[in-house]
Enzyme design. Structure first.
Site, PDB file in Angstrom:
ATOM      1  CD  GLU A  46      -2.730   1.295   2.464  1.00 18.41           C
ATOM      2  OE1 GLU A  46      -3.072   0.246   3.048  1.00 18.41           O
ATOM      3  OE2 GLU A  46      -3.066   2.429   2.850  1.00 18.41           O
ATOM      4  NE  ARG A  50      -0.869   8.328   4.816  1.00 19.09           N
ATOM      5  CZ  ARG A  50      -0.917   7.505   5.835  1.00 19.09           C
ATOM      6  NH1 ARG A  50      -0.023   7.586   6.793  1.00 19.09           N
ATOM      7  NH2 ARG A  50      -1.857   6.581   5.898  1.00 19.09           N
ATOM      8  CE  LYS A 134      -6.602   2.148   6.617  1.00 18.07           C
ATOM      9  NZ  LYS A 134      -5.442   2.723   5.895  1.00 18.07           N
TER      10      LYS A 134
HETATM   11  C1  3PG Z   1      -2.151   4.283   8.103  1.00 14.34           C
HETATM   12  O1  3PG Z   1      -1.357   5.220   8.208  1.00 14.34           O
HETATM   13  O2  3PG Z   1      -2.935   4.047   7.177  1.00 14.34           O
HETATM   14  C2  3PG Z   1      -2.183   3.398   9.237  1.00 14.34           C
HETATM   15  O3  3PG Z   1      -2.574   4.191  10.305  1.00 14.34           O
HETATM   16  C3  3PG Z   1      -0.889   2.805   9.632  1.00 14.34           C
HETATM   17  O4  3PG Z   1      -0.980   2.761  10.995  1.00 14.34           O
HETATM   18  P1  3PG Z   1       0.237   2.296  11.862  1.00 14.34           P
HETATM   19  O5  3PG Z   1       1.344   3.273  11.615  1.00 14.34           O
HETATM   20  O6  3PG Z   1      -0.304   2.381  13.280  1.00 14.34           O
HETATM   21  O7  3PG Z   1       0.582   0.901  11.441  1.00 14.34           O
END
Ligand code: 3PG
Length: 214
Positions: A46, A50, A134
């Site tokens: 994924e 960002r 999700k």
């Molecule tokens: C994301 O940024 O989509 C998820 O929040 C990833 O979360 P994490 O950093 O807690 O794994």
């Protein structure tokens, strides 16, 4: 969501226990990072929208790492959904679900795994034909008790909880009947990417790929 799109999402959700959430700052890191994750047995990647280069990264990975299934993450608008599909992503992931995204669903350019955190969001999404979600942010929005509670009224809904998942709690999430896999950023720590420590990332991927329900 068409049956074909649901099938594609299911293929991605079942390809392993963990989907890594990636924030790739430098385009040059994308291919070695993807190869390091693949070497550890992780295929679905994924790439979050960002960073300004995210679409470029998606295009690069789609071309140069064909064994990876590239997902575009952090999709918040129909325009991003389209752009990510055009860039070569095979599926999209959103942190939440807006009326605009729901309106775009009948013309979806690629499958979407929409983010939900409440029963009402789940109901809106199911009305639009979604059945794979999700659950975000998983730990913060109620964690495992929330997923167990969703299982009562919404037995057909399948989740990929993401947000606050770690190798410690992932096995418990994976044991829930309505959880297909989990998502997390721990497979690609920012400092390991910055330092080009691809061996470490392969080791983290191997450990993640071997996680079993507890
Ligand atoms: C994301 O940024 O989509 C998820 O929040 C990833 O979360 P994490 O950093 O807690 O794994």
């Amino acid at each position: 969501m068409s049956p074909e799109h649901t099938q594609l999402i299911d293929g991605a959700l079942r390809s392993g226990p963990v989907i890594p959430v990636l924030v790739i700052e430098r385009t040059d890191d994308a291919v070695p990072l993807a190869r390091a994750l693949l070497a550890g047995g992780v295929r679905v990647l994924e790439v979050t929208l960002r960073t300004p280069n995210a679409l470029e990264v998606i295009t690069l990975l789609a071309r140069q790492v064909p064994d990876a299934i590239v997902a575009a993450g952090t999709i918040t608008t129909p325009e991003q959904w389209d752009a990510a599909a055009r860039a070569g992503a095979r599926l999209g992931v959103s942190p939440g679900l807006t009326p605009r995204l729901l309106d775009a669903a009948p013309h979806a350019p690629m499958p979407l795994l929409p983010g939900v955190a409440t029963a009402s969001e789940l109901m809106s999404a199911m009305d639009a034909g979604f059945s794979r979600f999700k659950f975000f942010p998983a730990q913060q929005a109620g964690g495992m008790p929330m997923l167990k509670a969703f299982g009562g009224p919404f037995p057909e809904a399948v989740f990929c909880p993401t947000g606050g998942i770690s190798p410690d709690n992932a096995p418990d999430y994976l044991a829930l009947p309505n959880v297909a896999c989990v998502g997390g950023s721990w497979l690609a720590p920012a400092e390991a990417v910055r330092e080009g420590d691809w061996d470490r990332i392969t080791q983290l991927a191997q450990a993640a790929a071997a996680l079993l329900p507890r």
